[in-house]
Design a protein around this motif. Structure first.
Motif, short mmCIF file in Angstrom:
data_model
loop_
_atom_site.label_atom_id
_atom_site.label_comp_id
_atom_site.label_asym_id
_atom_site.label_seq_id
_atom_site.Cartn_x
_atom_site.Cartn_y
_atom_site.Cartn_z
N ARG A 81 14.62 1.09 1.90
CA ARG A 81 14.07 0.11 0.98
C ARG A 81 12.93 -0.68 1.63
O ARG A 81 12.84 -1.88 1.49
N ARG A 82 12.07 0.00 2.32
CA ARG A 82 10.97 -0.65 3.03
C ARG A 82 9.73 -0.74 2.15
O ARG A 82 9.34 0.23 1.50
N ILE A 83 9.12 -1.90 2.16
CA ILE A 83 7.88 -2.12 1.41
C ILE A 83 6.74 -2.10 2.43
O ILE A 83 6.46 -3.11 3.08
N GLU A 84 6.13 -0.97 2.60
CA GLU A 84 5.07 -0.84 3.57
C GLU A 84 4.09 0.24 3.12
O GLU A 84 4.43 1.12 2.32
N TRP A 106 9.47 -3.74 -6.68
CA TRP A 106 9.12 -2.99 -5.48
C TRP A 106 9.86 -1.67 -5.39
O TRP A 106 9.50 -0.81 -4.56
N ASP A 153 1.01 2.23 1.33
CA ASP A 153 0.64 2.33 -0.09
C ASP A 153 1.81 2.70 -0.98
O ASP A 153 1.71 2.62 -2.20
N GLY A 154 2.90 3.13 -0.39
CA GLY A 154 4.06 3.47 -1.18
C GLY A 154 3.89 4.75 -1.98
O GLY A 154 2.98 5.56 -1.74
N VAL A 155 4.77 4.95 -2.93
CA VAL A 155 4.74 6.14 -3.78
C VAL A 155 3.53 6.06 -4.71
O VAL A 155 3.37 5.08 -5.43
N HIS A 201 7.71 1.18 -5.49
CA HIS A 201 6.90 1.40 -4.30
C HIS A 201 7.57 2.37 -3.32
O HIS A 201 6.89 3.22 -2.74
N TRP A 202 8.89 2.23 -3.14
CA TRP A 202 9.54 3.00 -2.08
C TRP A 202 10.50 4.08 -2.56
O TRP A 202 10.83 5.01 -1.81
N VAL A 221 -0.96 -0.94 -6.49
CA VAL A 221 0.29 -1.57 -6.92
C VAL A 221 0.22 -1.93 -8.40
O VAL A 221 1.16 -1.71 -9.17
#
Length: 262
Positions: A16-19, A192, A21-23, A195-196, A249
């Motif tokens: 569950r990392r937000i780092e 978020w 550019d993500g998916v 994002h991950w 995002v």
């Protein structure tokens, strides 16, 4: 909430990392599961609901994730209550021109303007001013405050309790406890998680999700509302750090639908 709390995801915070550019949004667009997700009518969601209570960890999360549904609830004659847990004042810790005191006022003003764009200028609001980044330490307080606010006939919209941001997860847990204690309906919104989370895993983790289509006019208003969060998109002077909400995002929240988890 029933099936969203999957042990494999819950146990591994590393997932569950937000780092970065993500998916990429393109990966979500190519997800057959997301394309085929059951479309629910907002009126079905709001059946028997007297008031929609939207709890946001930071000013902007509620508009990003469910601004269209908030506007739809208001248009249907239902009361909408917006609760901001923090003021989002810690988003740029290394920017001397944007200290917490300035951001605190700016982000609340941005939310005012965003709600106005959605036709919700007169919507009741509560701000609890919990420290940005420190929500987990106040989780018991949140439960108590929510239980004092919630009433019969409410539907509570809360951040996904495994969203990946500690503030989001703490708010999600508190909302789940308060809704259960008060007997209120509860649906969760991811922010978020987009994002991950691997789209291939989403059918298992987000089992029971529904999508809600946004009419073109409502989608335009939502996009205009998002533009009001200028500190987050970087559309302000004296900001040299990368914005919290860059274009890659924002694409996740400019879709012509919104998704809720059950």
């Amino acid at each position: 909430m029933a099936s969203v709390n999957k042990p494999a995801i819950n146990a591994d915070a590393e997932l569950r990392r937000i780092e970065g550019d993500g998916v990429p949004e393109q990966a979500w667009r190519e997800s057959a599961w997301l394309r085929e997700l059951p479309t629910e009518d907002p009126e079905h969601l709001f059946a028997g609901v007297q008031r929609l209570v939207v709890v946001s960890p930071h000013p902007d999360d509620e508009v990003l994730a469910c601004g269209g549904l908030m506007a739809s609830a208001h248009a249907s004659g239902r009361e909408v209550l917006v609760i901001s847990v923090t003021d989002g004042e810690a988003c740029y810790p290394d920017q001397p021109d944007w200290p917490p005191e300035r951001l605190r006022d700016a982000r609340q003003l941005e939310l005012d303007r965003a709600l106005e764009r959605l036709g919700l200028a007169e919507t009741p609001r509560i701000a609890w001013h919990v420290g940005d980044g420190a929500v987990a330490a106040h989780e018991a307080d949140l439960q108590r405050w929510l239980r004092a606010v919630l009433r019969d006939g409410d539907l509570l919209l809360a951040p996904w309790h495994l969203d990946g941001h500690p503030d989001h997860e703490a708010v999600g847990r508190a909302c789940a406890q308060a809704a259960a204690a008060c007997g209120c309906g509860l649906r969760e919104y991811p922010v978020w998680g987009w994002h991950w989370l691997d789209p291939a895993v989403a059918p298992r983790v987000w089992e029971g999700a529904s999508r809600f289509a946004l009419a073109p006019s409502l989608l335009l208003r939502k996009r205009q509302a998002i533009e009001e969060f200028v500190t987050q998109t970087g559309a302000v002077r004296e900001l040299t750090a990368p914005p919290i909400l860059p274009e890659y995002v924002l694409r996740r929240f400019q879709r012509d639908y919104e998704v809720l988890l059950s």
